[in-house]
Design a protein around this motif. Structure first.
Motif, PDB file in Angstrom:
ATOM      1  N   TYR A 248     -13.702  29.726  -8.316  1.00  0.00           N
ATOM      2  CA  TYR A 248     -14.628  28.788  -8.680  1.00  0.00           C
ATOM      3  C   TYR A 248     -14.113  27.271  -8.181  1.00  0.00           C
ATOM      4  N   ALA A 249     -12.852  27.171  -8.280  1.00  0.00           N
ATOM      5  CA  ALA A 249     -12.413  26.018  -7.562  1.00  0.00           C
ATOM      6  C   ALA A 249     -12.568  25.946  -6.026  1.00  0.00           C
TER       7      ALA A 249
ATOM      8  N   ARG B  24     -16.894  19.043   0.013  1.00  0.00           N
ATOM      9  CA  ARG B  24     -16.848  18.829   1.519  1.00  0.00           C
ATOM     10  C   ARG B  24     -18.465  18.633   2.086  1.00  0.00           C
ATOM     11  N   ALA B  25     -19.425  19.601   1.648  1.00  0.00           N
ATOM     12  CA  ALA B  25     -20.426  19.568   2.067  1.00  0.00           C
ATOM     13  C   ALA B  25     -21.260  18.224   1.646  1.00  0.00           C
ATOM     14  N   GLU B  26     -21.116  17.775   0.510  1.00  0.00           N
ATOM     15  CA  GLU B  26     -21.615  16.592  -0.010  1.00  0.00           C
ATOM     16  C   GLU B  26     -21.131  15.533   0.713  1.00  0.00           C
ATOM     17  N   ALA B  27     -19.843  15.411   1.378  1.00  0.00           N
ATOM     18  CA  ALA B  27     -19.232  14.264   1.903  1.00  0.00           C
ATOM     19  C   ALA B  27     -20.024  14.430   3.295  1.00  0.00           C
ATOM     20  N   THR B  28     -20.286  15.477   4.050  1.00  0.00           N
ATOM     21  CA  THR B  28     -20.753  15.642   5.168  1.00  0.00           C
ATOM     22  C   THR B  28     -22.302  15.139   5.037  1.00  0.00           C
ATOM     23  N   GLU B  29     -22.982  15.495   3.988  1.00  0.00           N
ATOM     24  CA  GLU B  29     -24.315  15.045   4.163  1.00  0.00           C
ATOM     25  C   GLU B  29     -24.261  13.528   3.842  1.00  0.00           C
ATOM     26  N   GLN B  30     -23.497  12.984   3.321  1.00  0.00           N
ATOM     27  CA  GLN B  30     -23.457  11.301   3.102  1.00  0.00           C
ATOM     28  C   GLN B  30     -23.285  10.749   4.521  1.00  0.00           C
ATOM     29  N   SER B  31     -22.367  11.365   5.345  1.00  0.00           N
ATOM     30  CA  SER B  31     -21.961  10.892   6.802  1.00  0.00           C
ATOM     31  C   SER B  31     -23.138  11.132   7.645  1.00  0.00           C
ATOM     32  N   ALA B  32     -23.830  12.307   7.579  1.00  0.00           N
ATOM     33  CA  ALA B  32     -24.956  12.370   8.380  1.00  0.00           C
ATOM     34  C   ALA B  32     -26.315  11.406   7.583  1.00  0.00           C
TER      35      ALA B  32
ATOM     36  N   LEU C  83     -28.733  15.713   9.601  1.00  0.00           N
ATOM     37  CA  LEU C  83     -28.691  15.241   8.157  1.00  0.00           C
ATOM     38  C   LEU C  83     -29.419  16.703   7.313  1.00  0.00           C
ATOM     39  N   LEU C  84     -30.195  17.319   8.101  1.00  0.00           N
ATOM     40  CA  LEU C  84     -31.013  18.544   7.475  1.00  0.00           C
ATOM     41  C   LEU C  84     -30.096  19.526   7.230  1.00  0.00           C
ATOM     42  N   GLN C  85     -29.219  19.759   8.247  1.00  0.00           N
ATOM     43  CA  GLN C  85     -28.144  20.802   8.271  1.00  0.00           C
ATOM     44  C   GLN C  85     -27.300  20.585   7.075  1.00  0.00           C
ATOM     45  N   ALA C  86     -26.791  19.130   7.085  1.00  0.00           N
ATOM     46  CA  ALA C  86     -25.899  18.944   5.999  1.00  0.00           C
ATOM     47  C   ALA C  86     -26.245  18.948   4.432  1.00  0.00           C
ATOM     48  N   LYS C  87     -27.717  18.828   4.569  1.00  0.00           N
ATOM     49  CA  LYS C  87     -28.506  19.182   3.203  1.00  0.00           C
ATOM     50  C   LYS C  87     -28.604  20.380   2.838  1.00  0.00           C
ATOM     51  N   ALA C  88     -28.684  21.353   3.992  1.00  0.00           N
ATOM     52  CA  ALA C  88     -28.788  22.649   3.752  1.00  0.00           C
ATOM     53  C   ALA C  88     -27.305  23.344   3.215  1.00  0.00           C
ATOM     54  N   ASP C  89     -26.265  22.755   3.926  1.00  0.00           N
ATOM     55  CA  ASP C  89     -24.910  22.995   3.642  1.00  0.00           C
ATOM     56  C   ASP C  89     -24.562  22.863   1.999  1.00  0.00           C
ATOM     57  N   VAL C  90     -25.246  21.496   1.403  1.00  0.00           N
ATOM     58  CA  VAL C  90     -24.873  21.481   0.173  1.00  0.00           C
ATOM     59  C   VAL C  90     -25.563  22.298  -0.827  1.00  0.00           C
ATOM     60  N   GLU C  91     -26.668  22.631  -0.621  1.00  0.00           N
ATOM     61  CA  GLU C  91     -27.324  23.733  -1.335  1.00  0.00           C
ATOM     62  C   GLU C  91     -26.791  25.021  -1.389  1.00  0.00           C
ATOM     63  N   ALA C  92     -26.259  25.297  -0.003  1.00  0.00           N
ATOM     64  CA  ALA C  92     -25.521  26.601  -0.217  1.00  0.00           C
ATOM     65  C   ALA C  92     -24.023  26.686  -0.841  1.00  0.00           C
ATOM     66  N   ALA C  93     -23.543  25.466  -0.760  1.00  0.00           N
ATOM     67  CA  ALA C  93     -22.361  25.332  -1.592  1.00  0.00           C
ATOM     68  C   ALA C  93     -22.758  25.199  -3.013  1.00  0.00           C
ATOM     69  N   LYS C  94     -23.529  24.695  -3.355  1.00  0.00           N
ATOM     70  CA  LYS C  94     -24.121  24.606  -4.914  1.00  0.00           C
ATOM     71  C   LYS C  94     -24.460  26.146  -5.255  1.00  0.00           C
ATOM     72  N   ALA C  95     -24.849  26.951  -4.591  1.00  0.00           N
ATOM     73  CA  ALA C  95     -25.327  28.365  -4.888  1.00  0.00           C
ATOM     74  C   ALA C  95     -24.008  29.176  -4.871  1.00  0.00           C
ATOM     75  N   SER C  96     -23.014  28.930  -4.156  1.00  0.00           N
ATOM     76  CA  SER C  96     -21.742  29.558  -4.114  1.00  0.00           C
ATOM     77  C   SER C  96     -20.850  29.134  -5.313  1.00  0.00           C
ATOM     78  N   LEU C  97     -20.994  27.826  -5.654  1.00  0.00           N
ATOM     79  CA  LEU C  97     -20.314  27.541  -6.846  1.00  0.00           C
ATOM     80  C   LEU C  97     -21.232  28.069  -8.117  1.00  0.00           C
ATOM     81  N   GLU C  98     -22.408  28.297  -8.266  1.00  0.00           N
ATOM     82  CA  GLU C  98     -22.875  28.957  -9.272  1.00  0.00           C
ATOM     83  C   GLU C  98     -22.576  30.455  -9.300  1.00  0.00           C
ATOM     84  N   THR C  99     -22.447  30.917  -8.209  1.00  0.00           N
ATOM     85  CA  THR C  99     -21.757  32.482  -8.297  1.00  0.00           C
ATOM     86  C   THR C  99     -20.426  32.439  -8.933  1.00  0.00           C
TER      87      THR C  99
END
Length: 405
Positions: A105-106, A114-122, A150-166
């Motif tokens: 989980y951690a 990390r994905a959210e930071a990348t999204e902000q930069s993009a 930017l779109l790739q960074a947003k997708a990475d954020v959603e994938a990271a959120k799904a992994s966190l939920e799992t």
């Protein structure tokens, strides 16, 4: 001397013949008349509404059953419940070691950051290229590349959120809770046992037994017969609501609480020709346990204009049909063929073959046949089936009571 002896013998023989002649003549009625009518005990019939019940066999089944299985792989750390006790929905039953799941989980949470930071930069790069492109300071290609990043960074954020939920779900599954309320059985594992996701063997089983269900089985032929009786007016129910059911336990005792029919299957078994009725019963004392065999009496309604005929008065004809004898208006015996619908106590339930006011022969029919002349005597029958003559007199203590014994 020889002549005298011969005379005495002839006189004795004549006296003997005379005596025999007198005895033979005394057995016939005067004037050669017919013998007197046979006395029979009768009861006067009156139609009434009689409850009709169906006697069915069944088995007790739990209202709901939940088999507890793990959703993750791990080692059982503790068993929280007490076997054979009542549990509520949401109660903790087992705990699985959660160290690796906390770590997962951690890691998922860090990947999301990390994905959210990348999204902000993009997002910043895209905004800058969009502003410069409006001033023709950068090419359209640079803007398109920034938009794609930017779109790739947003997708990475959603994938990271799904992994966190799992990871969160897996961590939550280290605590195994009761999905329903009921009685929990024995634990299928012990502390330290290795369990696997969706394993075949259940860790424990919870059953709801208050209220409890009873599955009853009846033939399709009986179902059709009941429908015909309802349509023909021979069977009806008073008021609304589901039919009530009474149970007899395996030891012959009656279950004190009544149940109701809750559902009926809409198909008939192709192999047995039967269908299933399900009844629901309150079971606060846990007398009814899943798997028990029981006998059930289902209230189907009442049959109007029906007669309760003592079993002793019903016989079988040569063709196997139920018959009874009644006394006609001219005191002759009439044989009636009956239609029956089971029994009620010590009586047959007769739906056809008799009418109000018939004098039914219940005693003495062993000596009669159809068309015989009889002398009817009113009698009564007690709960034990013993016939008692209602009029005092010599006959009251004679044939009627003795025949019943």
């Amino acid at each position: 001397m020889r002549v005298k002896t011969l005379r005495i013998g002839l006189v004795a023989a004549g006296l003997l013949l005379a005596a025999c002649s007198d005895q033979g003549g005394g057995s016939a009625p005067p004037g050669g008349g017919a013998p007197s009518a046979i006395e029979v005990g009768v009861v006067v019939l009156k139609g009434q509404s009689v409850p009709r019940h169906a006697q069915l066999s069944g088995r007790v089944v739990a209202r709901a059953t939940a088999e507890i299985r793990p959703q993750i792989d791990g080692i059982i750390e503790s068993i929280v419940f007490r076997e054979g006790r009542q549990v509520k929905a949401g109660d903790i039953l087992f705990k699985v070691r959660d160290a690796k799941f906390r770590a997962a989980y951690a890691a998922a949470a860090a990947a999301l950051s990390r994905a959210e930071a990348t999204e902000q930069s993009a997002q910043v790069a895209f905004d800058r290229n969009e502003r410069l492109q409006s001033q023709s300071a950068v090419s359209q290609q640079s803007l398109d590349e920034a938009r794609a990043a930017l779109l790739q960074a947003k997708a990475d954020v959603e994938a990271a959120k799904a992994s966190l939920e799992t990871a969160r779900i897996d961590l939550d599954n280290t605590v195994i809770e009761a999905p329903i309320a009921g009685i929990i059985g024995t634990a299928g594992v012990s502390v330290g046992s290795l369990v696997t996701q969706n394993q075949t063997d259940a860790l424990a089983t919870i059953r709801q037994i208050d209220p409890v269900n009873v599955d009853l089985v009846d033939t399709s032929a009986n179902l059709l017969r009941i429908r015909q009786d309802v349509e023909a007016g021979r069977l009806g129910r008073e008021g609304e609501g589901a039919p009530s059911v009474r149970l007899t336990l395996e030891n012959g005792a009656d279950y004190k609480a009544a149940g109701t029919i809750s559902l009926a299957t809409v198909n008939v078994s192709e192999s047995t020709g039967t269908f299933t009725l399900r009844a629901s019963f309150p079971n606060p004392e846990r007398i009814l346990l899943p798997g028990m065999f029981v006998r059930a009496s289902v209230d189907l309604g009442t049959m109007p204009n029906t007669f309760l005929v003592p079993q002793r008065a019903v016989q079988r004809s040569g063709a196997g049909e139920p018959i009874a004898y009644v006394v006609s208006a001219d005191s002759k015996v009439e044989q009636r063929t009956l239609s029956t619908e089971g029994t009620s106590g010590n009586d047959w339930i007769v739906t056809d073959g008799l009418k109000d006011g018939d004098r039914l022969i219940v005693d003495g029919f062993q000596k009669i046949s159809a068309g015989a002349a009889v002398r009817p005597v009113d009698v009564t029958i007690d709960e034990d089936g013993v016939v008692k003559q209602s009029l005092a007199g010599p006959a009251a203590t004679g044939d009627a009571s003795g025949a019943a014994q």
